[in-house]
Structure formats: structure tokens, C-alpha cells
Design a protein around this motif. Structure first.
Motif, PDB file in Angstrom:
ATOM      1  N   LYS A 147       1.694  -1.147   0.026  1.00  0.00           N
ATOM      2  CA  LYS A 147      -0.292  -0.082   0.466  1.00  0.00           C
ATOM      3  C   LYS A 147       0.797   0.847  -0.197  1.00  0.00           C
ATOM      4  O   LYS A 147       0.675   2.206   0.004  1.00  0.00           O
ATOM      5  CB  LYS A 147      -1.066   0.273   1.132  1.00  0.00           C
ATOM      6  CG  LYS A 147      -1.722  -1.123   1.023  1.00  0.00           C
ATOM      7  CD  LYS A 147      -2.400  -0.376   2.322  1.00  0.00           C
ATOM      8  CE  LYS A 147      -3.689  -1.903   2.343  1.00  0.00           C
ATOM      9  NZ  LYS A 147      -5.026  -2.400   3.647  1.00  0.00           N
ATOM     10  N   ASN A 148       2.170   0.984   0.453  1.00  0.00           N
ATOM     11  CA  ASN A 148       3.181   2.345   0.729  1.00  0.00           C
ATOM     12  C   ASN A 148       3.267   2.971  -0.627  1.00  0.00           C
ATOM     13  O   ASN A 148       4.653   3.507  -0.478  1.00  0.00           O
ATOM     14  CB  ASN A 148       3.996   2.087   1.918  1.00  0.00           C
ATOM     15  CG  ASN A 148       3.175   2.572   3.179  1.00  0.00           C
ATOM     16  OD1 ASN A 148       2.136   2.500   3.579  1.00  0.00           O
ATOM     17  ND2 ASN A 148       4.100   1.249   4.419  1.00  0.00           N
ATOM     18  N   LEU A 149       3.743   2.130  -1.748  1.00  0.00           N
ATOM     19  CA  LEU A 149       3.687   2.512  -3.296  1.00  0.00           C
ATOM     20  C   LEU A 149       3.340   3.583  -3.633  1.00  0.00           C
ATOM     21  O   LEU A 149       2.020   3.877  -3.740  1.00  0.00           O
ATOM     22  CB  LEU A 149       4.111   1.125  -3.998  1.00  0.00           C
ATOM     23  CG  LEU A 149       4.625  -0.218  -3.940  1.00  0.00           C
ATOM     24  CD1 LEU A 149       5.115  -0.756  -4.246  1.00  0.00           C
ATOM     25  CD2 LEU A 149       5.914  -0.247  -3.533  1.00  0.00           C
ATOM     26  N   ARG A 150       4.324   4.529  -4.198  1.00  0.00           N
ATOM     27  CA  ARG A 150       3.950   5.780  -5.110  1.00  0.00           C
ATOM     28  C   ARG A 150       4.872   5.957  -6.163  1.00  0.00           C
ATOM     29  O   ARG A 150       5.580   5.897  -5.996  1.00  0.00           O
ATOM     30  CB  ARG A 150       3.818   6.551  -4.151  1.00  0.00           C
ATOM     31  CG  ARG A 150       5.152   7.198  -3.284  1.00  0.00           C
ATOM     32  CD  ARG A 150       4.631   8.289  -2.597  1.00  0.00           C
ATOM     33  NE  ARG A 150       5.779   9.217  -1.943  1.00  0.00           N
ATOM     34  CZ  ARG A 150       6.620   9.880  -2.556  1.00  0.00           C
ATOM     35  NH1 ARG A 150       6.616  10.497  -3.827  1.00  0.00           N
ATOM     36  NH2 ARG A 150       7.871   9.914  -1.772  1.00  0.00           N
TER      37      ARG A 150
END
Length: 55
Positions: free
Chosen positions: A2-5
């Protein structure tokens, strides 16, 4: 995951730590001992001693 950007071009330019500068290859234990721990792991040396350097 979820923390990928996505990284912007500005972010990519400011990332440090991937490329490390290596000094000229060490030929003595004294030179090699003056390197940082990361340099000792990644950079080439030309030390031909039978015993390893004891730093």
C-alpha cells in the motif's frame, strides 16, 4: 504494497546513496583501513598480502 507511490523526476534526481565513489585501488593495508565499511565491501583493492588486513 500500500505504501508504494510513483516517484517524480524531481524525487529521482534527489535520491542519494545508489552511486558511491570509490577511491583509487588500495595497495597497502593502511590505505585500505582508511576506507569506510561500505567502500571496503564494494570497491576494488590491489592488496597482495598473504594475510588479511587487521584494521
Amino acid at each position: 504494497m500500500k505504501n508504494l507511490r510513483k516517484l517524480t523526476k524531481k524525487d529521482l534526481r534527489t535520491i542519494e546513496g545508489g552511486a558511491m565513489l570509490c577511491p583509487t585501488p588500495a595497495t597497502t593495508c593502511g590505505e585500505w583501513c582508511s576506507w569506510t565499511a561500505q567502500q571496503r565491501l564494494r570497491c576494488l583493492n590491489m592488496i597482495m598480502d598473504a594475510e588479511p588486513c587487521g584494521c
